[in-house]
Design a protein around this motif. Structure first.
Motif, PDB file in Angstrom:
ATOM      1  N   ASN A 257    -108.941  82.409  -5.961  1.00 41.68           N
ATOM      2  CA  ASN A 257    -108.623  81.514  -7.072  1.00 41.68           C
ATOM      3  C   ASN A 257    -107.457  80.628  -6.648  1.00 41.68           C
ATOM      4  OD1 ASN A 257    -110.126  82.378  -9.777  1.00 41.68           O
ATOM      5  ND2 ASN A 257    -109.677  84.236  -8.611  1.00 41.68           N
ATOM      6  N   GLU A 258    -107.740  79.381  -6.361  1.00 41.15           N
ATOM      7  CA  GLU A 258    -106.719  78.450  -5.882  1.00 41.15           C
ATOM      8  C   GLU A 258    -107.090  77.019  -6.246  1.00 41.15           C
ATOM      9  OE1 GLU A 258    -105.197  80.683  -1.776  1.00 41.15           O
ATOM     10  OE2 GLU A 258    -106.728  79.124  -1.660  1.00 41.15           O
ATOM     11  N   ALA A 259    -106.067  76.181  -6.376  1.00 43.18           N
ATOM     12  CA  ALA A 259    -106.252  74.737  -6.575  1.00 43.18           C
ATOM     13  C   ALA A 259    -107.221  74.435  -7.718  1.00 43.18           C
ATOM     14  CB  ALA A 259    -106.731  74.076  -5.278  1.00 43.18           C
ATOM     15  N   GLY A 260    -107.218  75.282  -8.756  1.00 42.92           N
ATOM     16  CA  GLY A 260    -108.030  75.020  -9.938  1.00 42.92           C
ATOM     17  C   GLY A 260    -109.484  75.434  -9.832  1.00 42.92           C
ATOM     18  N   VAL A 261    -109.860  76.133  -8.749  1.00 43.66           N
ATOM     19  CA  VAL A 261    -111.249  76.581  -8.614  1.00 43.66           C
ATOM     20  C   VAL A 261    -111.284  78.054  -8.251  1.00 43.66           C
ATOM     21  CG1 VAL A 261    -112.165  74.322  -7.971  1.00 43.66           C
ATOM     22  CG2 VAL A 261    -111.355  75.881  -6.178  1.00 43.66           C
ATOM     23  N   ARG A 262    -112.405  78.704  -8.598  1.00 45.14           N
ATOM     24  CA  ARG A 262    -112.660  80.080  -8.211  1.00 45.14           C
ATOM     25  C   ARG A 262    -113.849  80.074  -7.256  1.00 45.14           C
ATOM     26  NH1 ARG A 262    -114.199  81.938 -12.616  1.00 45.14           N
ATOM     27  NH2 ARG A 262    -116.348  82.617 -12.314  1.00 45.14           N
ATOM     28  N   ASP A 291    -115.028  76.205 -11.972  1.00 48.91           N
ATOM     29  CA  ASP A 291    -113.708  75.864 -12.480  1.00 48.91           C
ATOM     30  C   ASP A 291    -113.221  76.964 -13.417  1.00 48.91           C
ATOM     31  OD1 ASP A 291    -115.010  75.502 -14.924  1.00 48.91           O
ATOM     32  OD2 ASP A 291    -114.928  73.307 -14.842  1.00 48.91           O
ATOM     33  N   SER A 292    -112.093  76.718 -14.079  1.00 51.26           N
ATOM     34  CA  SER A 292    -111.485  77.749 -14.924  1.00 51.26           C
ATOM     35  C   SER A 292    -112.342  78.098 -16.141  1.00 51.26           C
ATOM     36  CB  SER A 292    -110.098  77.299 -15.390  1.00 51.26           C
ATOM     37  OG  SER A 292    -110.195  76.084 -16.129  1.00 51.26           O
ATOM     38  N   GLN A 293    -113.302  77.208 -16.478  1.00 52.35           N
ATOM     39  CA  GLN A 293    -114.188  77.463 -17.604  1.00 52.35           C
ATOM     40  C   GLN A 293    -115.549  78.002 -17.162  1.00 52.35           C
ATOM     41  OE1 GLN A 293    -114.160  74.326 -20.663  1.00 52.35           O
ATOM     42  NE2 GLN A 293    -112.436  73.373 -19.575  1.00 52.35           N
TER      43      GLN A 293
END
Length: 320
Positions: A257-262, A291-293
């Motif tokens: 999980n980095e830079a806004g993505v998983r 993404d976070s969603q």
């Protein structure tokens, strides 16, 4: 003397190909006065002529349950758009055709695969010029496929989705979320999905004509800089925007999980560029980027040298 003569011919051929006048007889409708390419020597013939690798148009599909040819670990490109039935585009076909012009619902798409960069990207074919259809030019730049559109004969860089020569120079295609996974992974999640049917061409579908390529020391027809940080030029990296995560790191971690993505990795997908039979390639695993969603994110799993060539100032997510 023979070696000297050969080198002279090679230099002469390279100089000729660095001049767009060399291509005008083959591309009389392409406007070579409009281009973003600063060094024409970067564009080389990959061997086949224009359309020597035939792109596919409006392919047929069959139900997943009716497909019997594809091996469980063989890679497919998965496309899921707007509630339509998920579609699998097998690499065993794209290996020999590289571009599929299709439509999913009311969205015209181009599913593309460049074996020499392992770059698999799905584009929206709608542009300010209208809906375009694409073919394979037979040219390479930094070992990456140069596509062309049939409407204006402009040339497009597959890795970037950008027109680099011709009337539409500077135009950017929209990229759509898609991903490579194994046939077994696709069918387990989509038992009612669709898969592209075998094209009506005389090709050795299922065979890898680039046997052992992703274990080679150097890329084919590439003379640019090699990647930094000691990363092997033919290591796969997951590109999201201008960032690249080495696949070896992701395989070890399982999820990052980095830079806004998983980014998650699971085993089970064969390399298409290893064994002579795609289904027997070594396991390189499958990637999903969300993404976070939990929404799928546009990405590419390409070779490290290609990322460095097209994103020389890109960010390497090595975890160090």
């Amino acid at each position: 003397m023979r070696l000297l003569s050969f080198l002279l011919l090679l230099v002469t051929a390279t100089a000729l190909q660095a001049n767009p006048d060399f291509w005008r007889h083959e591309w009389p409708e392409t406007d070579f006065s409009r281009t973003s390419v600063e060094n024409w020597a970067e564009i080389l013939s990959g061997g086949p002529p224009k359309d020597g690798i035939p792109a596919l148009d409006d392919p047929q599909f069959i139900a997943v349950r009716d497909e019997t040819r594809i091996g469980k670990r063989e890679p497919v490109i998965t496309v899921e758009i707007g509630g339509q039935q998920p579609r699998a585009y097998p690499i065993r076909y794209l290996m020999w055709h590289e571009i599929v012009n299709d439509s999913v619902g009311d969205v015209p798409i181009a599913v593309t695969y460049c074996p020499l960069c392992n770059s698999a990207i799905t584009f929206d074919r709608r542009t300010r010029r209208g809906v375009l259809s694409f073919g394979v030019s037979g040219k390479l730049r930094h070992s990456d496929m140069v596509m062309y559109d049939r409407e204006t004969q402009s040339w497009w860089q597959q890795a970037l989705g950008e027109a680099i020569v011709g009337e539409l120079t500077g135009t950017q295609l929209g990229m759509l979320p898609s991903w490579m996974e194994s046939w077994q992974q696709f069918t387990a999640r989509n038992p009612d999905g669709l898969v592209m049917a075998e094209p009506a061409y005389n090709r050795s579908y299922g065979r890898n004509p680039y046997r052992g390529y992703d274990s080679s020391r150097r890329p084919f027809l590439y003379s640019g800089e090699m990647p930094p940080h000691g990363i092997h030029p033919l290591e796969r990296v997951v590109r999201v925007g201008d960032r690249a995560w080495p696949l070896t790191r992701l395989a070890q971690a399982g999820e990052v999980n980095e830079a806004g993505v998983r980014i998650s990795w699971v085993a089970g997908q064969a390399s298409a560029l290893d064994s002579g039979q795609i289904s027997k390639g070594r396991d390189v695993g499958s990637i999903r980027v969300r993404d976070s969603q939990g929404r799928d994110v546009v990405h590419d799993v390409m070779f490290a040298f290609a990322f460095h060539a097209f994103w020389p100032d890109g960010i390497w997510m090595t975890g160090n």
